[in-house]
Motif scaffolding. Structure first.
Motif, mmCIF file in Angstrom:
data_model
loop_
_atom_site.group_PDB
_atom_site.id
_atom_site.type_symbol
_atom_site.label_atom_id
_atom_site.label_comp_id
_atom_site.label_asym_id
_atom_site.label_seq_id
_atom_site.Cartn_x
_atom_site.Cartn_y
_atom_site.Cartn_z
ATOM 1 N N LEU A 36 0.819 -1.212 0.000
ATOM 2 C CA LEU A 36 0.000 0.000 0.000
ATOM 3 C C LEU A 36 0.854 1.264 0.000
ATOM 4 O O LEU A 36 0.469 2.278 -0.588
ATOM 5 N N ALA A 37 2.027 1.201 0.649
ATOM 6 C CA ALA A 37 2.919 2.362 0.707
ATOM 7 C C ALA A 37 3.825 2.447 -0.517
ATOM 8 O O ALA A 37 4.662 3.344 -0.596
ATOM 9 N N HIS A 38 3.656 1.518 -1.453
ATOM 10 C CA HIS A 38 4.472 1.462 -2.671
ATOM 11 C C HIS A 38 5.948 1.208 -2.370
ATOM 12 O O HIS A 38 6.814 1.558 -3.159
ATOM 13 N N GLU A 39 6.205 0.592 -1.216
ATOM 14 C CA GLU A 39 7.562 0.152 -0.905
ATOM 15 C C GLU A 39 7.820 -1.227 -1.498
ATOM 16 O O GLU A 39 8.976 -1.637 -1.641
ATOM 17 N N LEU A 40 6.756 -1.940 -1.802
ATOM 18 C CA LEU A 40 6.831 -3.248 -2.441
ATOM 19 C C LEU A 40 5.953 -3.220 -3.685
ATOM 20 O O LEU A 40 4.872 -2.628 -3.679
ATOM 21 N N ASP A 41 6.414 -3.883 -4.741
ATOM 22 C CA ASP A 41 5.625 -3.939 -5.973
ATOM 23 C C ASP A 41 4.503 -4.967 -5.869
ATOM 24 O O ASP A 41 3.381 -4.723 -6.326
ATOM 25 N N ILE A 42 4.812 -6.116 -5.285
ATOM 26 C CA ILE A 42 3.822 -7.173 -5.113
ATOM 27 C C ILE A 42 4.091 -7.899 -3.805
ATOM 28 O O ILE A 42 5.172 -7.792 -3.228
ATOM 29 N N TRP A 77 -1.420 -6.874 -4.857
ATOM 30 C CA TRP A 77 -0.801 -5.689 -5.437
ATOM 31 C C TRP A 77 -1.754 -4.517 -5.325
ATOM 32 O O TRP A 77 -2.948 -4.689 -5.057
ATOM 33 N N ASP A 78 -1.220 -3.317 -5.513
ATOM 34 C CA ASP A 78 -2.030 -2.106 -5.471
ATOM 35 C C ASP A 78 -2.608 -1.870 -6.867
ATOM 36 O O ASP A 78 -1.869 -1.546 -7.797
ATOM 37 N N GLU A 79 -3.905 -2.041 -6.994
ATOM 38 C CA GLU A 79 -4.518 -1.951 -8.311
ATOM 39 C C GLU A 79 -4.639 -0.515 -8.817
ATOM 40 O O GLU A 79 -5.068 -0.290 -9.954
ATOM 41 N N SER A 80 -4.237 0.470 -7.990
ATOM 42 C CA SER A 80 -4.274 1.845 -8.475
ATOM 43 C C SER A 80 -3.107 2.143 -9.415
ATOM 44 O O SER A 80 -3.094 3.183 -10.072
ATOM 45 N N LEU A 81 -2.123 1.246 -9.473
ATOM 46 C CA LEU A 81 -0.964 1.419 -10.344
ATOM 47 C C LEU A 81 -0.776 0.193 -11.223
ATOM 48 O O LEU A 81 -1.028 -0.936 -10.786
ATOM 49 N N PRO A 82 -0.306 0.375 -12.455
ATOM 50 C CA PRO A 82 0.023 -0.789 -13.289
ATOM 51 C C PRO A 82 1.322 -1.419 -12.799
ATOM 52 O O PRO A 82 2.103 -0.784 -12.074
ATOM 53 N N PHE A 83 1.559 -2.653 -13.179
ATOM 54 C CA PHE A 83 2.811 -3.300 -12.827
ATOM 55 C C PHE A 83 3.975 -2.618 -13.545
ATOM 56 O O PHE A 83 3.846 -2.200 -14.699
ATOM 57 N N SER A 84 5.119 -2.534 -12.868
ATOM 58 C CA SER A 84 6.322 -2.033 -13.520
ATOM 59 C C SER A 84 6.762 -3.047 -14.571
ATOM 60 O O SER A 84 6.356 -4.217 -14.538
ATOM 61 N N PRO A 85 7.617 -2.645 -15.523
ATOM 62 C CA PRO A 85 8.063 -3.596 -16.559
ATOM 63 C C PRO A 85 8.716 -4.849 -15.976
ATOM 64 O O PRO A 85 8.458 -5.963 -16.457
ATOM 65 N N VAL A 86 9.559 -4.688 -14.936
ATOM 66 C CA VAL A 86 10.243 -5.857 -14.366
ATOM 67 C C VAL A 86 9.253 -6.758 -13.637
ATOM 68 O O VAL A 86 9.305 -7.981 -13.752
ATOM 69 N N THR A 87 8.339 -6.149 -12.876
ATOM 70 C CA THR A 87 7.333 -6.942 -12.172
ATOM 71 C C THR A 87 6.452 -7.697 -13.153
ATOM 72 O O THR A 87 6.121 -8.878 -12.954
ATOM 73 N N ASP A 95 -8.970 -2.279 0.764
ATOM 74 C CA ASP A 95 -9.549 -1.099 0.132
ATOM 75 C C ASP A 95 -8.871 -0.770 -1.188
ATOM 76 O O ASP A 95 -9.529 -0.432 -2.172
ATOM 77 N N ARG A 96 -7.527 -0.850 -1.221
ATOM 78 C CA ARG A 96 -6.795 -0.510 -2.431
ATOM 79 C C ARG A 96 -6.006 -1.688 -2.975
ATOM 80 O O ARG A 96 -5.229 -1.524 -3.908
ATOM 81 N N LEU A 97 -6.179 -2.849 -2.387
ATOM 82 C CA LEU A 97 -5.395 -4.002 -2.802
ATOM 83 C C LEU A 97 -6.220 -4.957 -3.637
ATOM 84 O O LEU A 97 -7.376 -5.245 -3.323
ATOM 85 N N ALA A 98 -5.594 -5.438 -4.699
ATOM 86 C CA ALA A 98 -6.178 -6.528 -5.470
ATOM 87 C C ALA A 98 -5.471 -7.808 -5.047
ATOM 88 O O ALA A 98 -4.311 -7.784 -4.632
ATOM 89 N N SER A 99 -6.163 -8.925 -5.135
ATOM 90 C CA SER A 99 -5.548 -10.205 -4.786
ATOM 91 C C SER A 99 -5.968 -11.260 -5.797
ATOM 92 O O SER A 99 -7.021 -11.148 -6.430
ATOM 93 N N PHE A 100 -5.122 -12.263 -5.927
ATOM 94 C CA PHE A 100 -5.390 -13.324 -6.895
ATOM 95 C C PHE A 100 -4.854 -14.633 -6.328
ATOM 96 O O PHE A 100 -3.698 -14.715 -5.905
ATOM 97 N N VAL A 101 -5.700 -15.646 -6.299
ATOM 98 C CA VAL A 101 -5.314 -16.942 -5.749
ATOM 99 C C VAL A 101 -4.432 -17.693 -6.748
ATOM 100 O O VAL A 101 -4.802 -17.866 -7.905
ATOM 101 N N LEU A 102 -3.256 -18.104 -6.275
ATOM 102 C CA LEU A 102 -2.344 -18.878 -7.116
ATOM 103 C C LEU A 102 -2.551 -20.377 -6.940
ATOM 104 O O LEU A 102 -2.585 -21.114 -7.913
ATOM 105 N N ARG A 103 -2.654 -20.820 -5.684
ATOM 106 C CA ARG A 103 -2.943 -22.246 -5.459
ATOM 107 C C ARG A 103 -3.271 -22.480 -3.996
ATOM 108 O O ARG A 103 -2.967 -21.651 -3.133
#
Length: 306
Positions: free
Chosen positions: A138-144, A274-284, A155-163
């Motif tokens: 949320l603080a944008h210190e982590l990309d994912i 991840w924070d869905e208010s921002l797109p993923f960076s190219p590396v992420t 509130d601002r986080l999207a989540s996706f189940v991997l397994r």
């Protein structure tokens, strides 16, 4: 024309709530941050913040500028992602937060194969409990974030189940249950138990699960490291509950043994956040595309991230 750098600083002050917190994040002095904001206010002829003893809050004009700033910064990141070819850049980094089990046993293998494909790219990994990872995203210190804990602030986080992650009772080879395929849930009552620290979502999950079945284990040790828990179990101090992936090698060497519970499947969920208010960076985005080989469902996330 407005300076993109000053807008980034302005946004960080808003998101951290103070000049000092923004300065710490950017490794600058507080007076330097204040000067940037004063320059921005002078250029626009407005006051952007109300200063107080507990930090700063936006004025009405500041709220308007912040809304535009979010859109501007998102467009800049979208443009970067759209045109960047990560195979040809000299350097790049993705910042990942992961809970201890994921960090120790799953991520190293994924990062190793990713860096073989992209030798110029690096991963910055932070291992922490779920709540700290969510705060970092949320603080944008982590990309994912990659977590097994339950979400508490979405509130601002999207989540996706991997397994789904299967969990088992883990015992040492000298334990009475070592030859058992399964035991009743009630058998855990009063057993010497080694577990995570109380601030861990895993600990809360285990406590809640056992309490639902009237089980109260005898806690003999609390560790924040799965490796320490495994060593304690192997030495015969007590039993624990861990995911199978954490004890795969110890099982093969017959150091510990997994035991199921009768009529009870224990599972947790590995999730990407991840924070869905921002797109993923190219590396992420490149990292997630790489992981899609193991988790094909990630293609749905990548398709909606720009």
């Amino acid at each position: 024309m407005l300076s993109l750098n000053k807008l980034e600083i302005f946004a960080l002050v808003v998101e951290t709530g103070s000049f000092s917190a923004a300065a710490e994040h950017l490794l600058l002095t507080q007076p330097a941050i204040s000067q940037h904001i004063q320059d921005l206010e002078a250029q626009l002829g407005v006051t952007l913040f109300k200063r107080g003893r507990r930090g700063v809050t936006l004025t009405a004009t500041g709220e308007t500028l912040y809304a535009y700033t979010q859109r501007i910064l998102r467009l800049v990141l979208e443009a970067e992602t759209a045109v960047t070819d990560v195979r040809h850049i000299k350097r790049g980094q993705a910042r990942i937060g992961a809970t201890p089990g994921v960090s120790m046993y799953l991520l190293p293998g994924w990062i190793r194969t990713f860096q073989r494909a992209y030798p110029n790219l690096t991963m910055a990994l932070e291992t922490a409990v779920t709540s700290k990872i969510l705060a970092g995203v949320l603080a944008h210190e982590l990309d994912i974030g990659l977590i097994e804990g339950e979400l508490t602030d979405t509130d601002r986080l999207a989540s996706f189940v991997l397994r789904e992650i299967d969990m088992y009772v883990i015992v040492g080879t000298g334990h009475d249950w070592c030859q058992n395929e399964s035991v009743p849930v009630a058998a855990l009552d009063g057993q010497p138990f080694i577990t995570r620290s109380p601030d861990s979502q895993t600990r809360r999950w285990i406590d809640t699960l056992l309490a639902q079945h009237g089980v109260k284990p005898r806690i003999v040790a609390e560790f924040d490291n799965p490796e320490a828990i495994k060593q304690a179990v192997a030495s015969g101090i007590g039993i624990t509950i861990l995911p199978e992936y954490a004890v795969h090698h110890e099982q093969a060497r017959k150091v510990v043994r997994t035991v199921q519970l009768d009529n009870l499947v224990m599972q947790r969920t590995l999730k990407l956040v991840w924070d869905e208010s921002l797109p993923f960076s190219p590396v992420t985005k490149a990292l997630l595309a790489h992981l899609a080989a193991e988790f094909p469902q990630l293609s749905a996330v990548l398709g909606t991230s720009t």
